[in-house]
Design a protein around this motif. Structure first.
Motif, PDB file in Angstrom:
ATOM      1  N   ALA A  69       7.349   2.466  -0.045  1.00 17.27           N
ATOM      2  CA  ALA A  69       7.055   2.175   1.262  1.00 17.27           C
ATOM      3  C   ALA A  69       6.588   0.980   1.059  1.00 17.27           C
ATOM      4  CB  ALA A  69       5.778   2.429   2.484  1.00 17.27           C
ATOM      5  N   GLY A  70       5.766  -0.014  -0.219  1.00 15.92           N
ATOM      6  CA  GLY A  70       5.699  -0.855  -0.676  1.00 15.92           C
ATOM      7  C   GLY A  70       4.399  -1.129  -0.284  1.00 15.92           C
ATOM      8  N   VAL A  71       3.585  -0.429   0.295  1.00 14.12           N
ATOM      9  CA  VAL A  71       2.163  -0.675   0.575  1.00 14.12           C
ATOM     10  C   VAL A  71       0.966   0.458  -0.504  1.00 14.12           C
ATOM     11  CG1 VAL A  71       3.008  -0.795   2.727  1.00 14.12           C
ATOM     12  CG2 VAL A  71       2.100   1.725   2.345  1.00 14.12           C
ATOM     13  N   SER A  72      -0.471   0.014   0.120  1.00  9.92           N
ATOM     14  CA  SER A  72      -1.573   1.007  -1.342  1.00  9.92           C
ATOM     15  C   SER A  72      -1.761   2.048  -0.201  1.00  9.92           C
ATOM     16  CB  SER A  72      -2.185   0.275  -1.348  1.00  9.92           C
ATOM     17  OG  SER A  72      -3.254   0.348   0.009  1.00  9.92           O
ATOM     18  N   PRO A  73      -2.137   3.075  -1.325  1.00  5.26           N
ATOM     19  CA  PRO A  73      -1.825   4.374  -0.835  1.00  5.26           C
ATOM     20  C   PRO A  73      -3.007   3.927  -0.024  1.00  5.26           C
ATOM     21  CG  PRO A  73      -2.102   3.881  -3.387  1.00  5.26           C
ATOM     22  CD  PRO A  73      -1.570   3.009  -3.069  1.00  5.26           C
ATOM     23  N   SER A  74      -4.261   3.363   0.307  1.00  3.78           N
ATOM     24  CA  SER A  74      -5.519   3.456   0.946  1.00  3.78           C
ATOM     25  C   SER A  74      -4.663   3.123   2.401  1.00  3.78           C
ATOM     26  CB  SER A  74      -6.569   2.111   0.368  1.00  3.78           C
ATOM     27  OG  SER A  74      -5.351   0.770   0.069  1.00  3.78           O
ATOM     28  N   THR A  75      -3.868   2.354   2.239  1.00  2.00           N
ATOM     29  CA  THR A  75      -2.401   1.513   3.630  1.00  2.00           C
ATOM     30  C   THR A  75      -2.591   2.494   4.382  1.00  2.00           C
ATOM     31  OG1 THR A  75      -2.203  -1.078   2.657  1.00  2.00           O
ATOM     32  CG2 THR A  75      -1.407   0.286   4.678  1.00  2.00           C
ATOM     33  N   VAL A  76      -1.570   3.609   3.266  1.00  5.99           N
ATOM     34  CA  VAL A  76      -1.063   5.350   3.742  1.00  5.99           C
ATOM     35  C   VAL A  76      -1.911   5.831   4.102  1.00  5.99           C
ATOM     36  CG1 VAL A  76       0.809   6.760   3.178  1.00  5.99           C
ATOM     37  CG2 VAL A  76       1.177   4.116   2.263  1.00  5.99           C
ATOM     38  N   SER A  77      -3.143   6.092   3.904  1.00  5.04           N
ATOM     39  CA  SER A  77      -3.737   6.917   4.467  1.00  5.04           C
ATOM     40  C   SER A  77      -5.094   6.181   5.620  1.00  5.04           C
ATOM     41  CB  SER A  77      -5.373   6.724   3.620  1.00  5.04           C
ATOM     42  OG  SER A  77      -6.273   7.748   3.349  1.00  5.04           O
ATOM     43  N   ARG A  78      -5.367   4.828   5.742  1.00  6.85           N
ATOM     44  CA  ARG A  78      -5.575   4.654   6.981  1.00  6.85           C
ATOM     45  C   ARG A  78      -4.766   4.564   7.911  1.00  6.85           C
ATOM     46  NH1 ARG A  78      -7.216   0.316   3.362  1.00  6.85           N
ATOM     47  NH2 ARG A  78      -5.921  -1.311   4.684  1.00  6.85           N
ATOM     48  N   ILE A  79      -3.024   4.417   7.836  1.00  8.17           N
ATOM     49  CA  ILE A  79      -2.448   4.867   8.912  1.00  8.17           C
ATOM     50  C   ILE A  79      -2.156   6.666   9.282  1.00  8.17           C
ATOM     51  CG2 ILE A  79       0.294   4.167   9.468  1.00  8.17           C
ATOM     52  CD1 ILE A  79       0.481   2.219   7.606  1.00  8.17           C
ATOM     53  N   ARG A 118      -5.326  -1.166  10.343  1.00  7.18           N
ATOM     54  CA  ARG A 118      -4.485  -2.426  11.205  1.00  7.18           C
ATOM     55  C   ARG A 118      -3.293  -2.982  10.809  1.00  7.18           C
ATOM     56  NH1 ARG A 118     -10.351  -5.130  14.241  1.00  7.18           N
ATOM     57  NH2 ARG A 118     -10.521  -3.497  15.270  1.00  7.18           N
ATOM     58  N   VAL A 119      -2.376  -2.579  10.624  1.00  7.40           N
ATOM     59  CA  VAL A 119      -1.385  -3.168   9.826  1.00  7.40           C
ATOM     60  C   VAL A 119      -0.441  -3.724  11.480  1.00  7.40           C
ATOM     61  CG1 VAL A 119      -1.936  -1.719   8.221  1.00  7.40           C
ATOM     62  CG2 VAL A 119      -0.180  -1.053   9.684  1.00  7.40           C
ATOM     63  N   SER A 120       1.042  -4.485  10.104  1.00  7.69           N
ATOM     64  CA  SER A 120       1.427  -4.927  11.162  1.00  7.69           C
ATOM     65  C   SER A 120       2.599  -3.254  11.625  1.00  7.69           C
ATOM     66  CB  SER A 120       2.845  -5.818  10.743  1.00  7.69           C
ATOM     67  OG  SER A 120       3.324  -5.212   9.265  1.00  7.69           O
ATOM     68  N   GLU A 121       3.644  -4.220  13.092  1.00  5.26           N
ATOM     69  CA  GLU A 121       4.294  -2.937  13.142  1.00  5.26           C
ATOM     70  C   GLU A 121       5.375  -2.629  11.734  1.00  5.26           C
ATOM     71  OE1 GLU A 121       5.955   0.336  15.460  1.00  5.26           O
ATOM     72  OE2 GLU A 121       3.829  -1.265  15.552  1.00  5.26           O
ATOM     73  N   ALA A 122       5.759  -3.863  11.296  1.00  7.14           N
ATOM     74  CA  ALA A 122       6.377  -3.777  10.913  1.00  7.14           C
ATOM     75  C   ALA A 122       6.457  -2.606   9.104  1.00  7.14           C
ATOM     76  CB  ALA A 122       7.364  -4.889  10.098  1.00  7.14           C
ATOM     77  N   LYS A 123       5.433  -3.221   9.188  1.00  5.89           N
ATOM     78  CA  LYS A 123       4.683  -1.627   7.861  1.00  5.89           C
ATOM     79  C   LYS A 123       4.447  -0.558   7.838  1.00  5.89           C
ATOM     80  CE  LYS A 123       2.029  -4.265   4.908  1.00  5.89           C
ATOM     81  NZ  LYS A 123       0.591  -4.832   4.336  1.00  5.89           N
ATOM     82  N   ARG A 124       3.564  -0.129   9.525  1.00  7.16           N
ATOM     83  CA  ARG A 124       3.594   1.070   9.796  1.00  7.16           C
ATOM     84  C   ARG A 124       4.782   1.278  10.468  1.00  7.16           C
ATOM     85  NH1 ARG A 124      -0.085   3.314  12.908  1.00  7.16           N
ATOM     86  NH2 ARG A 124      -0.887   0.669  12.570  1.00  7.16           N
ATOM     87  N   ARG A 125       6.405   1.079  10.049  1.00  2.12           N
ATOM     88  CA  ARG A 125       7.420   1.831  10.320  1.00  2.12           C
ATOM     89  C   ARG A 125       7.935   2.029   9.075  1.00  2.12           C
ATOM     90  NH1 ARG A 125       8.953  -1.043  13.913  1.00  2.12           N
ATOM     91  NH2 ARG A 125      10.045  -2.590  12.652  1.00  2.12           N
ATOM     92  N   SER A 126       7.829   0.869   8.499  1.00  5.95           N
ATOM     93  CA  SER A 126       8.006   1.651   7.079  1.00  5.95           C
ATOM     94  C   SER A 126       7.405   2.851   6.352  1.00  5.95           C
ATOM     95  CB  SER A 126       7.617   0.559   5.519  1.00  5.95           C
ATOM     96  OG  SER A 126       8.171   1.034   4.861  1.00  5.95           O
ATOM     97  N   VAL A 127       5.937   2.956   6.768  1.00  5.29           N
ATOM     98  CA  VAL A 127       4.620   4.062   5.214  1.00  5.29           C
ATOM     99  C   VAL A 127       5.682   5.224   7.028  1.00  5.29           C
ATOM    100  CG1 VAL A 127       3.193   4.997   5.826  1.00  5.29           C
ATOM    101  CG2 VAL A 127       3.374   2.642   5.309  1.00  5.29           C
TER     102      VAL A 127
END
Length: 335
Positions: free
Chosen positions: A16-26, A32-41
């Motif tokens: 997804a091109g994000v950090s593991p902690s971002t995936v965990s929080r999602i 609190r991330v952009s809709e595009a980043k959430r959709r990518s995950v």
């Protein structure tokens, strides 16, 4: 057998091109991330068939993701409907129910609730029962509690009650309007709030119609088939005259029906019969049973939803669950 290696959170993060902690929080619903980043995950999770460790997520938030449920009898048709409703409401939430039975015994119910709390459940659902109010209030000081069949208010506790008195009044009034004056009542478990309320509704209907109550017509039906069978056998053996039976639940009505059948009495030609609950099988008795519909499945769903709102400190949903008389073929005017 699937031998494919388990996808890890790090792999999802890289895809997804994000950090593991971002995936965990999602996944935990705290990011609190952009809709595009959430959709990518979410797309990476679906593509890699990632299965998050729900228990680990719960422990990270200080939760076990289990809900304790005290019922009275898992084998009971009524309670099984409520348990199905609880399971349905919890589906997809990450929470799993843990069921225990109290068997209408206040001490056993208290022990079972204590056991659930010791198992570190995140909340407790109590389906009616005999456990004292103060024990429930004390439990709510440790975990959120949703209880049915009571009108009880306390911090971290919500009660859901139905108008059993009005339902019993409607059933008895229906028989009175058909012309019955000798109406037997198969009462529920003595000391149980639902049983008391249904007896009160029966008595109010008689009183309003100017019919004197005959104590011999009120017999213990125990909320089960065998109790209904014994109760009607007892009335017939004692030669107590009656033209109709209002049973405090459908299970005791089924037992009453069997007792009448064995004595050669027809329903409704000789004896009218009305139950309470509208269990799924009531439509398929011979004849189909007239009964008061108590929304057991919806009650379980609502109890689970209310508890989840308590756990998350959200306002509780509306608690309105109406009862209604379902008229079928088991009652008619007396001969």
């Amino acid at each position: 057998m699937n031998d494919r290696p388990t996808t890890t959170l790090d792999q999802v993060a890289r895809a997804a091109g994000v950090s593991p902690s971002t995936v965990s929080r999602i996944l935990n619903g705290t990011a609190r991330v952009s809709e595009a980043k959430r959709r990518s995950v979410e797309e990476a999770i679906a593509r890699l068939d990632y299965r998050p460790n729900v228990l680990a997520q719960g422990l990270a938030r200080g939760r076990s993701l289990t809900i304790g449920v005290l019922t009275q009898d898992i084998a009971s048709p009524f309670y099984s409907e409520s348990l199905k409703g609880i399971e349905e409401a919890l589906a997809g939430t990450g929470y799993a129910p843990l069921f225990v039975s109290g068997h209408w015994d206040a001490e056993e119910e208290s022990r079972k609730v204590a056991l659930l709390v010791d198992r570190r459940v995140d909340g407790v659902i109590v389906l009616t029962g005999m456990i004292p109010d103060d024990a429930l209030i004390a439990t709510a000081e440790r975990v959120p509690v949703a209880v049915t069949g009571r009108t009880l208010a306390a911090p971290h506790l919500i009660s859901i009650d139905l108008d059993h008195e009005a339902g019993a009044y409607a059933a008895t009034r229906y028989l009175i309007d058909l012309g019955h004056t000798r109406i037997a009542h198969l009462a529920g478990v003595q000391g149980h709030a639902d049983a008391r309320a249904r007896l009160a509704g029966y008595r109010r209907a008689l009183q309003e119609a100017g019919i004197a109550e005959d104590p011999a017509l009120v017999v213990d039906g125990q909320f089960n088939e065998n109790g209904g069978l014994d109760a009607v056998n007892g009335l017939l053996d004692a030669r107590v005259p009656f033209t109709a039976v209002f049973a405090a639940n459908d299970q005791s009505a089924v037992g009453a029906r069997l007792a009448l059948y064995r004595r050669g009495l027809r329903v409704p030609e000789d004896i009218s019969l009305v139950g309470f609950d509208d269990l799924p099988g009531s439509l398929y008795t011979t004849p189909p049973l007239t009964t008061v519909r108590q929304p057991a499945h919806e009650l379980g769903r609502l109890a689970a939803r209310v508890l989840l709102h308590l756990i998350d400190n959200r306002p509780a949903p509306a608690l309105d669950l109406p009862m209604s008389l379902i008229v079928r073929d088991s009652a008619q005017a007396p001969a």
